[in-house]
Design a protein around this motif. Structure first.
Motif, PDB file in Angstrom:
ATOM      1  N   VAL A 185       0.850  -1.200   0.000  1.00  0.00           N
ATOM      2  CA  VAL A 185       0.000   0.000   0.000  1.00  0.00           C
ATOM      3  C   VAL A 185       0.887   1.252   0.000  1.00  0.00           C
ATOM      4  O   VAL A 185       1.281   1.735   1.069  1.00  0.00           O
ATOM      5  N   PRO A 186       1.226   1.779  -1.189  1.00  0.00           N
ATOM      6  CA  PRO A 186       2.039   2.996  -1.207  1.00  0.00           C
ATOM      7  C   PRO A 186       1.338   4.099  -0.409  1.00  0.00           C
ATOM      8  O   PRO A 186       0.155   4.369  -0.627  1.00  0.00           O
ATOM      9  N   THR A 187       2.053   4.655   0.540  1.00  0.00           N
ATOM     10  CA  THR A 187       1.433   5.606   1.481  1.00  0.00           C
ATOM     11  C   THR A 187       2.438   6.672   1.899  1.00  0.00           C
ATOM     12  O   THR A 187       3.576   6.346   2.237  1.00  0.00           O
ATOM     13  N   ASP A 188       1.986   7.919   1.893  1.00  0.00           N
ATOM     14  CA  ASP A 188       2.771   8.973   2.535  1.00  0.00           C
ATOM     15  C   ASP A 188       2.117   9.207   3.892  1.00  0.00           C
ATOM     16  O   ASP A 188       0.985   9.692   3.965  1.00  0.00           O
ATOM     17  N   VAL A 189       2.805   8.841   4.970  1.00  0.00           N
ATOM     18  CA  VAL A 189       2.155   8.880   6.287  1.00  0.00           C
ATOM     19  C   VAL A 189       1.863  10.301   6.778  1.00  0.00           C
ATOM     20  O   VAL A 189       1.117  10.480   7.739  1.00  0.00           O
ATOM     21  N   SER A 190       2.444  11.299   6.122  1.00  0.00           N
ATOM     22  CA  SER A 190       2.148  12.674   6.557  1.00  0.00           C
ATOM     23  C   SER A 190       0.738  13.099   6.118  1.00  0.00           C
ATOM     24  O   SER A 190       0.245  14.142   6.532  1.00  0.00           O
ATOM     25  N   ASP A 191       0.088  12.282   5.286  1.00  0.00           N
ATOM     26  CA  ASP A 191      -1.245  12.585   4.772  1.00  0.00           C
ATOM     27  C   ASP A 191      -2.269  11.689   5.493  1.00  0.00           C
ATOM     28  O   ASP A 191      -2.280  10.467   5.299  1.00  0.00           O
TER      29      ASP A 191
END
Ligand code: NAP
Length: 281
Positions: A62-68
């Motif tokens: 699950v490609p994820t930018d955790v800041s979002d």
């Protein structure tokens, strides 16, 4: 911890495209766990996912930018849709800016470090909590010794890690009667891509220069993952690696001495090398 301690458990690992997070995902796959792996670089995650499957685990990429926050909510929802449950959340994604506060051109990068290291963990934890309460599961956060003591050149990094401790020390109390454990681990120096990814005051990665201080005695990411996972399995509240205990004692009984040591060992050598043009500010 048995070799099958996490068999069939559904686990989210953030920052799983490299370093400690990747090693945690592989170790969990060795045990037959179902891992949802998250980070920004999709290609790297796909490779980790294939390796997890070849070791006997199930893997969801699950490609994820955790800041979002919205992406973190999706990460949790996709994991539960795929595996039907969530037993452990590992908040590991992190980065550091290495610069004197007075030299930051503005506070954009400082906020970015808080957004990834602190809010990234808050976002994932908030959305995972209902499922973790159902499974009486585990939260594991990868902090740092920088979350236990100050470090010159690291105001944003240490702030983000100190904040993690306050957040999780409070949440641990809230989760007590729900059976959800909170383990916070504080690694010392570990051989990963972390020090190459260090950003300078202009947001540029330091690259190979960041590895200049590496020694043969440093812990491997695999070893770090092993002891980290064991602490979570035992539902230990905190694990300090390297000189962590000594640092806590010194901070209690001789905080000025600790400051002096940090200035002598970190601030002055870096300032000298910067003046000599050996490293960029
Ligand atoms: N290495 C050490 O000496 C050391 C010491 C103490 C504590 N730690 C802590 O250990 C944790 C893991 O670091 P590491 O040493 O394994 O470093 P690493 O090899 O650089 O890995 C960092 C991971 O975080 C991910 N990441 C960074 N920004 C992200 C974002 N916005 N959203 C999602 N993922 C993001 C990176 O993936 P993408 O770039 O693909 O997003 C990568 O997978 C960090 O929290 C760090 O503070 C490390």
């Amino acid at each position: 911890m048995s070799k099958e301690a996490f068999r069939n458990q559904a686990v989210i690992v953030t920052g799983a495209s490299a370093g400690i997070g990747k090693s945690l995902a592989l170790l969990l796959a060795d045990q037959g766990a179902k891992v949802a792996i998250a980070a920004r670089r999709a290609d790297r995650l796909e490779q980790v996912g294939s390796e997890c499957r070849s070791r006997g685990g199930e893997a969801l990429v699950v490609p994820t930018d955790v800041s979002d926050e919205a992406q973190c909510r999706m990460l949790v929802e996709k994991t539960v849709a795929e595996f039907g449950r969530l037993d452990m959340l590992i908040n590991n994604a992190g980065l550091a800016v290495v610069a004197l506060l007075r030299e930051y051109p503005d506070l954009h990068l400082f906020r970015h470090v808080m957004d990834v290291n602190f809010y990234g963990a808050v976002h994932c934890t908030y959305h995972a909590l209902p499922y973790l309460m159902q499974s009486r599961g585990r939260i594991l956060a990868v902090s740092s010794l920088g979350g236990k003591g100050g470090l010159p050149f690291n105001t944003s990094y240490t702030s983000s890690k100190y904040a993690l401790h306050g957040f999780y020390d409070s949440l641990r109390m809230e989760m007590r009667r729900h059976g959800v454990s909170v383990t916070v681990v504080c690694p010392y120096w570990v051989v990963t891509e972390f020090h190459e990814a260090y950003l300078n005051k202009d947001g540029q990665p330091r690259g190979k220069q960041g590895r200049a201080l590496y020694t043969k005695k440093m812990m491997t990411a695999e070893r770090c993952a092993e002891i980290t996972l064991r602490a979570a399995y035992k539902r230990q509240r905190e694990l300090l690696m390297g000189p962590g205990r000594l640092l806590e004692w010194l901070k209690l009984i001789a905080p000025d001495l600790l400051d002096w040591l940090a200035v002598k060992a970190i601030l002055e050598p870096i300032a000298r090398r910067t003046r000599a043009g050996k490293i960029e500010a």
